[in-house]
Design a protein around this motif. Structure first.
Motif, PDB file in Angstrom:
ATOM      1  N   GLU A 193       0.817  -1.209   0.000  1.00 58.69           N
ATOM      2  CA  GLU A 193       0.000   0.000   0.000  1.00 58.69           C
ATOM      3  C   GLU A 193       0.855   1.264   0.000  1.00 58.69           C
ATOM      4  O   GLU A 193       0.498   2.282  -0.587  1.00 58.69           O
ATOM      5  CB  GLU A 193      -0.963   0.009   1.197  1.00 58.69           C
ATOM      6  CG  GLU A 193      -0.301   0.006   2.566  1.00 58.69           C
ATOM      7  CD  GLU A 193      -0.014  -1.403   3.085  1.00 58.69           C
ATOM      8  OE1 GLU A 193       0.200  -1.553   4.296  1.00 58.69           O
ATOM      9  OE2 GLU A 193      -0.002  -2.341   2.264  1.00 58.69           O
ATOM     10  N   GLU A 194       2.011   1.182   0.648  1.00 59.89           N
ATOM     11  CA  GLU A 194       2.904   2.333   0.699  1.00 59.89           C
ATOM     12  C   GLU A 194       3.540   2.562  -0.666  1.00 59.89           C
ATOM     13  O   GLU A 194       3.720   3.706  -1.094  1.00 59.89           O
ATOM     14  CB  GLU A 194       3.974   2.116   1.769  1.00 59.89           C
ATOM     15  CG  GLU A 194       4.739   3.393   2.119  1.00 59.89           C
ATOM     16  CD  GLU A 194       5.640   3.188   3.319  1.00 59.89           C
ATOM     17  OE1 GLU A 194       5.868   2.021   3.700  1.00 59.89           O
ATOM     18  OE2 GLU A 194       6.108   4.187   3.869  1.00 59.89           O
ATOM     19  N   THR A 195       3.888   1.457  -1.345  1.00 63.37           N
ATOM     20  CA  THR A 195       4.441   1.564  -2.692  1.00 63.37           C
ATOM     21  C   THR A 195       3.444   2.222  -3.626  1.00 63.37           C
ATOM     22  O   THR A 195       3.793   3.134  -4.390  1.00 63.37           O
ATOM     23  CB  THR A 195       4.790   0.159  -3.241  1.00 63.37           C
ATOM     24  OG1 THR A 195       5.701  -0.478  -2.365  1.00 63.37           O
ATOM     25  CG2 THR A 195       5.406   0.269  -4.632  1.00 63.37           C
ATOM     26  N   HIS A 196       2.197   1.783  -3.570  1.00 62.76           N
ATOM     27  CA  HIS A 196       1.151   2.350  -4.420  1.00 62.76           C
ATOM     28  C   HIS A 196       0.975   3.842  -4.136  1.00 62.76           C
ATOM     29  O   HIS A 196       0.824   4.656  -5.059  1.00 62.76           O
ATOM     30  CB  HIS A 196      -0.168   1.609  -4.167  1.00 62.76           C
ATOM     31  CG  HIS A 196      -1.283   2.037  -5.064  1.00 62.76           C
ATOM     32  ND1 HIS A 196      -1.355   1.651  -6.387  1.00 62.76           N
ATOM     33  CD2 HIS A 196      -2.368   2.846  -4.847  1.00 62.76           C
ATOM     34  CE1 HIS A 196      -2.431   2.185  -6.945  1.00 62.76           C
ATOM     35  NE2 HIS A 196      -3.061   2.917  -6.024  1.00 62.76           N
ATOM     36  N   GLU A 197       1.022   4.191  -2.872  1.00 65.50           N
ATOM     37  CA  GLU A 197       0.861   5.592  -2.483  1.00 65.50           C
ATOM     38  C   GLU A 197       1.993   6.456  -3.041  1.00 65.50           C
ATOM     39  O   GLU A 197       1.747   7.548  -3.572  1.00 65.50           O
ATOM     40  CB  GLU A 197       0.827   5.703  -0.957  1.00 65.50           C
ATOM     41  CG  GLU A 197       0.760   7.139  -0.446  1.00 65.50           C
ATOM     42  CD  GLU A 197       0.896   7.219   1.063  1.00 65.50           C
ATOM     43  OE1 GLU A 197       1.157   8.316   1.570  1.00 65.50           O
ATOM     44  OE2 GLU A 197       0.748   6.169   1.726  1.00 65.50           O
TER      45      GLU A 197
END
Length: 264
Positions: A193-197
């Motif tokens: 989720e952090e990568t996507h953000e």
């Protein structure tokens, strides 16, 4: 017809057949010689033309030809005249990087990489100016050749080259949070989720007009402002060099004209 006449006729037929066979052999040899000389002339002409249009000299281009021939072969198979995608990608440990590299080298979008495309792309990756590298990197991101980088294009490229682009992603994270994160954080994998953000944040930064695509000019501005944006080119270059059996000890990506990488 008497026996003497038949004997003479047989001799004539024998010499006629012999004459035809000799002429045929000479013709074949002559044709082969002509074709060989034409091939050598064409190859020599191609080498000269590439030396005029790229930073490589003729000796380096001939060495590059041997490296190109390595890529044209696969283990246990015969040499191929053309470098198709399957053969090209087979030389890469990371198949995603191999496919991205092939799409970059295949500038004509023909499904094969010819020698001219191979040399031209390498010249830009290894000895190109910043402007040239930005243009080639734009082509790498613009996977569907639409003339602009979509959010999906950007997402796929960042994920494909995540290791190479980790510095850029974490650098942007530090800038946004201003949390004084330790250097060691670059060794820690981001959660999904952090990568996507962070990809969304980077895309928004590049897409200054907020129209959902990154134009060539927007990408140039993004690359000049964002350390690591061009790192996929270095990854592609190193992967191709490794596939070709380059001399890594003397490789220098920042070399100038006729300097840098020693092509063994």
């Amino acid at each position: 017809i008497n026996a003497e006449y038949m004997g003479t006729l047989s001799e004539c037929l024998f010499f006629f057949r012999y004459f035809v066979s000799v002429v045929s052999v000479v013709s074949v040899v002559s044709l082969a010689s002509v074709c060989h000389n034409f091939f050598l002339g064409y190859m020599g002409g191609e080498t000269s033309r590439l030396a005029e249009k790229t930073p490589f000299d003729e000796a380096e281009i001939e060495k590059l030809r041997s490296k190109y021939n390595i890529l044209c072969s696969t283990p246990g198979s015969n040499h191929k005249a053309k470098l198709d995608k399957a053969t090209f990608v087979s030389h890469f440990t990371d198949k995603n990087v191999g496919e991205a590299a092939f799409n970059l080298f295949d500038s004509s979008n023909s499904g094969v990489v010819d020698f001219r495309e191979f040399v031209t792309c390498l010249s830009a990756l290894q000895r190109g100016t910043e402007e040239q590298k930005i243009d080639w990197c734009f082509q790498l991101y613009d996977m569907d050749r639409s003339g602009a980088i979509s959010r999906d294009n950007f997402n796929q490229m960042v994920r494909c080259f995540f290791v190479a682009m980790r510095t850029m992603v974490y650098g942007e994270r530090r800038r946004l949070t201003d949390a004084g994160l330790e250097r060691q954080i670059a060794e820690i994998a981001l959660r999904e989720e952090e990568t996507h953000e962070m990809i969304d944040v980077l895309f928004a930064k590049a897409d200054s007009s907020a129209d959902g695509v990154i134009t060539r000019q927007e990408f140039k501005d993004f690359c000049r402002e964002t350390p690591g944006a061009l790192s996929p080119l270095t990854t592609v270059l190193r992967a191709v060099q490794q596939a070709c059996g380059w001399d890594w000890d003397t490789w220098n990506p920042n070399a100038g004209h006729h300097n840098g990488c020693t092509i063994a």
